[in-house]
Scaffold this motif. Structure first.
Motif, short mmCIF file in Angstrom:
data_model
loop_
_atom_site.label_atom_id
_atom_site.label_comp_id
_atom_site.label_asym_id
_atom_site.label_seq_id
_atom_site.Cartn_x
_atom_site.Cartn_y
_atom_site.Cartn_z
N ASP A 190 0.81 -1.22 0.00
CA ASP A 190 0.00 0.00 0.00
C ASP A 190 0.85 1.27 0.00
O ASP A 190 0.33 2.36 -0.24
N THR A 191 2.11 1.17 0.31
CA THR A 191 2.97 2.35 0.42
C THR A 191 4.12 2.26 -0.57
O THR A 191 4.50 1.17 -1.01
N GLU A 192 4.66 3.43 -0.86
CA GLU A 192 5.81 3.53 -1.75
C GLU A 192 6.89 4.34 -1.04
O GLU A 192 6.64 5.48 -0.62
N PHE A 193 8.06 3.80 -0.88
CA PHE A 193 9.13 4.45 -0.16
C PHE A 193 9.97 5.30 -1.11
O PHE A 193 10.33 4.86 -2.21
N ARG A 194 10.25 6.53 -0.67
CA ARG A 194 11.11 7.44 -1.42
C ARG A 194 12.22 7.92 -0.50
O ARG A 194 11.96 8.38 0.62
N PHE A 195 13.45 7.88 -0.97
CA PHE A 195 14.62 8.24 -0.18
C PHE A 195 15.29 9.45 -0.83
O PHE A 195 15.58 9.44 -2.04
#
Length: 315
Positions: free
Chosen positions: A273-278
């Motif tokens: 459900d989530t998308e990680f951005r760094f």
């Protein structure tokens, strides 16, 4: 030996100390001219102060207005009418009443014994349109307009912002008849601002909040210590530098500076459900340390003030 017939009992005498005796002071009621204060009604339980109030207000009409009281209706000539203790408040149409000289300027000072409190002055509509035209249409700097008309810089900026909102509301037909009438009545109740006679003090520096608290420092007796050293302890710059920064003109670009930053996006698998951005960041400038409490919703947050006296949060 004395016989019983010769002994006379002495009468009781009352002795009262008059050293601390004070006469009771009467209340300072409103002075009513002779003939206006009615005689007390034996069936009424009104005290002298309430009787004085009824005389001050006067009779009512069918609409519930005290039509004979000159303070009943709001002034509409940009001249506030404060209560004058030297003259009677009630007037009769067509009857000339003797008027004494007022004790103060009734259009500026609302309180008789406080000359430091003055009524705020409003800027006329023509001057508002002129300032808005110079700042927005002609591109004149707000500080230059503030020095030209003798108006403080925060007030000029607020005036331009409110003119933007007013024009937007008029284009969207959000200003109805009642709101327009209310604004005009309130505007005519206050005195007008006439430059350069009523110009503001542009060299006034807001009192820094850091100087409201005491600090103790141990120094030797022979060590020189002056206002500049005290300002360094409080973390303040000299007053001349603050005045120079407030009076100098700075061209600020309207285009925001865009800073590119490298972003690494994590792979989002099926069912996530989530998308990680760094993104790259410096430790201490973003986020919160582990174990440190977040104080953005606390009531006792540390408060500071900038050069214009606006409140800012320091934590």
């Amino acid at each position: 030996m004395f016989s019983a017939s010769t002994i006379r009992p002495s009468g009781a005498r009352s002795v009262q100390a008059a050293r601390g005796f004070r006469r009771k002071r009467k209340a300072d009621y409103f002075r009513v001219p002779e003939g206006f204060l009615p005689k007390p009604d034996p069936k009424s339980h009104d005290g002298p102060l309430k009787r004085q109030l009824k005389v001050f207000l006067g009779p009512k009409n069918i609409r519930g207005e005290y039509y004979t009281n000159k303070y009943c209706y709001p002034p509409q000539n940009h001249q506030p009418s404060y209560i004058d203790e030297n003259n009677f408040p009630r007037v009769t149409p067509g009857v000339e009443v003797f008027q004494r000289n007022p004790s103060r300027d009734l259009s500026k000072f609302p309180f008789p014994h406080n000359r430091h409190t003055q009524t705020a002055q409003v800027i006329s509509e023509d001057m508002k349109q002129k300032i808005f035209s110079e700042v927005v249409e002609k591109g004149v700097h707000a500080q230059e307009v503030a020095h030209k008309y003798g108006i403080r810089l925060p007030r000029v900026e607020a005036l331009v912002k409110l003119q933007h909102i007013e024009r937007q509301w008029r284009s969207e037909n959000k200003i109805n008849e009642d709101l327009d009438k209310f604004s005009k009545v309130m505007n005519r109740m206050f005195p007008l601002f006439y430059p350069p006679r009523d110009k503001d003090n542009l060299t006034e520096i807001p009192t820094p909040a850091k100087t409201l608290h005491q600090r103790f420092l141990t120094i030797s007796e022979s060590e020189p210590f002056g206002p500049v050293d005290a300002g360094k302890i409080f973390g303040l710059e000299p007053a001349q530098e603050t005045l120079n920064s407030l009076s100098e003109f700075k061209e600020v670009s309207d285009m925001p500076k865009v800073k590119q930053n490298e972003v690494v996006v994590g792979v989002q698998k099926q069912g996530d459900d989530t998308e990680f951005r760094f993104t790259k960041a410096t430790a201490g400038e973003v986020g919160y340390r582990y174990g440190a409490s977040r104080r953005d919703k606390k009531r006792d947050r540390a408060v500071g003030f900038d050069k214009l006296g606006r409140m800012v949060y320091t934590v």
